[in-house]
Motif scaffolding. Sequence first.
Motif, PDB file in Angstrom:
ATOM      1  N   UNK A 157       0.706  -1.043  -0.119  1.00 42.55           N
ATOM      2  CA  UNK A 157       0.237   0.002  -0.151  1.00 42.55           C
ATOM      3  C   UNK A 157       0.813   1.566  -0.118  1.00 42.55           C
ATOM      4  N   UNK A 158       1.998   1.295   0.671  1.00 43.65           N
ATOM      5  CA  UNK A 158       2.906   2.388   0.866  1.00 43.65           C
ATOM      6  C   UNK A 158       3.402   2.814  -0.526  1.00 43.65           C
ATOM      7  N   UNK A 159       3.752   1.606  -1.269  1.00 41.95           N
ATOM      8  CA  UNK A 159       4.253   1.840  -2.631  1.00 41.95           C
ATOM      9  C   UNK A 159       3.252   2.052  -3.502  1.00 41.95           C
ATOM     10  N   UNK A 160       2.225   1.676  -3.509  1.00 39.97           N
ATOM     11  CA  UNK A 160       1.065   2.261  -4.287  1.00 39.97           C
ATOM     12  C   UNK A 160       0.641   3.825  -4.193  1.00 39.97           C
ATOM     13  N   UNK A 161       0.521   4.143  -2.823  1.00 37.40           N
ATOM     14  CA  UNK A 161       0.178   5.571  -2.799  1.00 37.40           C
ATOM     15  C   UNK A 161       1.471   6.271  -3.177  1.00 37.40           C
ATOM     16  N   UNK A 162       2.767   5.914  -3.099  1.00 36.24           N
ATOM     17  CA  UNK A 162       3.783   6.731  -3.439  1.00 36.24           C
ATOM     18  C   UNK A 162       3.747   6.977  -5.084  1.00 36.24           C
ATOM     19  N   UNK A 163       3.469   5.667  -5.745  1.00 39.50           N
ATOM     20  CA  UNK A 163       3.338   5.716  -7.133  1.00 39.50           C
ATOM     21  C   UNK A 163       2.265   6.660  -7.386  1.00 39.50           C
ATOM     22  N   UNK A 164       1.202   6.541  -6.786  1.00 47.02           N
ATOM     23  CA  UNK A 164      -0.058   7.461  -7.295  1.00 47.02           C
ATOM     24  C   UNK A 164       0.258   8.914  -7.248  1.00 47.02           C
TER      25      UNK A 164
ATOM     26  N   UNK B 128      -7.153  -4.266  -6.861  1.00 46.20           N
ATOM     27  CA  UNK B 128      -8.384  -4.666  -7.060  1.00 46.20           C
ATOM     28  C   UNK B 128      -9.734  -3.692  -6.074  1.00 46.20           C
ATOM     29  N   UNK B 129      -8.971  -3.674  -4.861  1.00 48.94           N
ATOM     30  CA  UNK B 129     -10.088  -3.097  -3.898  1.00 48.94           C
ATOM     31  C   UNK B 129      -9.659  -1.610  -3.770  1.00 48.94           C
ATOM     32  N   UNK B 130      -8.460  -1.051  -3.837  1.00 53.42           N
ATOM     33  CA  UNK B 130      -8.219   0.173  -3.752  1.00 53.42           C
ATOM     34  C   UNK B 130      -8.832   1.034  -4.910  1.00 53.42           C
ATOM     35  N   UNK B 131      -8.604   0.459  -6.125  1.00 54.32           N
ATOM     36  CA  UNK B 131      -9.307   1.080  -7.370  1.00 54.32           C
ATOM     37  C   UNK B 131     -10.815   1.232  -7.028  1.00 54.32           C
ATOM     38  N   UNK B 132     -11.280   0.277  -6.767  1.00 56.40           N
ATOM     39  CA  UNK B 132     -12.793   0.285  -6.433  1.00 56.40           C
ATOM     40  C   UNK B 132     -13.255   1.278  -5.615  1.00 56.40           C
ATOM     41  N   UNK B 133     -12.460   1.528  -4.613  1.00 55.79           N
ATOM     42  CA  UNK B 133     -12.767   2.641  -3.486  1.00 55.79           C
ATOM     43  C   UNK B 133     -12.289   4.119  -3.827  1.00 55.79           C
ATOM     44  N   UNK B 134     -11.461   3.850  -5.239  1.00 57.08           N
ATOM     45  CA  UNK B 134     -11.152   5.382  -5.505  1.00 57.08           C
ATOM     46  C   UNK B 134      -9.874   5.749  -4.839  1.00 57.08           C
ATOM     47  N   UNK B 135      -9.162   4.923  -4.073  1.00 57.14           N
ATOM     48  CA  UNK B 135      -7.782   5.334  -3.469  1.00 57.14           C
ATOM     49  C   UNK B 135      -6.666   5.585  -4.633  1.00 57.14           C
ATOM     50  N   UNK B 136      -6.809   4.492  -5.638  1.00 59.05           N
ATOM     51  CA  UNK B 136      -5.777   4.661  -6.647  1.00 59.05           C
ATOM     52  C   UNK B 136      -6.440   4.527  -7.922  1.00 59.05           C
ATOM     53  N   UNK B 137      -5.709   4.997  -9.009  1.00 56.24           N
ATOM     54  CA  UNK B 137      -6.311   4.756 -10.482  1.00 56.24           C
ATOM     55  C   UNK B 137      -5.143   3.934 -11.051  1.00 56.24           C
TER      56      UNK B 137
END
Length: 214
Positions: A73-80, A155-164
């Motif tokens: 999650x930390x990596x995904x948020x950094x990339x976002x 799959x879940x964070x994109x659905x929640x709108x946290x990442x695209x």
Amino acid sequence: MKRKVLIIALIFCGFGISSTYADSHAESGKKFVGATSGYEGREDRLGRSMAVVLKSLNETKPYQHDINDALVKMILTTLQFAKNNDMIEELIASDVEVVRPLLEKVRRNYLRTGKLDTVMVGMIDRTACAYQLFLEIEMKDGERSWQSPFGLILEHTVRLGQHDLTEKEVHDIWIKKRFHAYAEVIGVDLFISEWTEDGKVSIKVLGPTLVAQN
């Protein structure tokens, strides 16, 4: 999941067996000289670690959590953040500078030994941010493979709108672009697999670049 639970059970079982033998020897007046766990003096730390593992694996909703979730999650948020602010190149450059002292050490080891596998050992095997992220790494001489860990959480964070982000984007940035940048510092060329839907990732050291030969 079953394998992780089995491993944890075997660890505690091993401690229990050692303790049982130790008690029986103590009662008979004999000195116990059996195998040690290697965690003597670090039992509290081991206990805390096992507690975190069990807490993580006990979380099954909205998906089965794993022990690398926080890192993913930390990596995904950094990339976002980098994607949103058009800072992908800056992110990679910054990451390289942070780990440059380690990469230069890997380079020295590689130039000293001439063994391609020292690059994989330095970049992946002995790097906690790699083996804590890629939980099962297949090892061959000069090559490492693993299953991408990002898809389930995306799959879940994109659905929640946290990442695209897509998993392909993550692969192209965090795996391909970043590891190629690492290799440039070390002085080697890498083959890194293209993204495929099965999520299998492979990195192989091809040989020295011109920089490494000078």
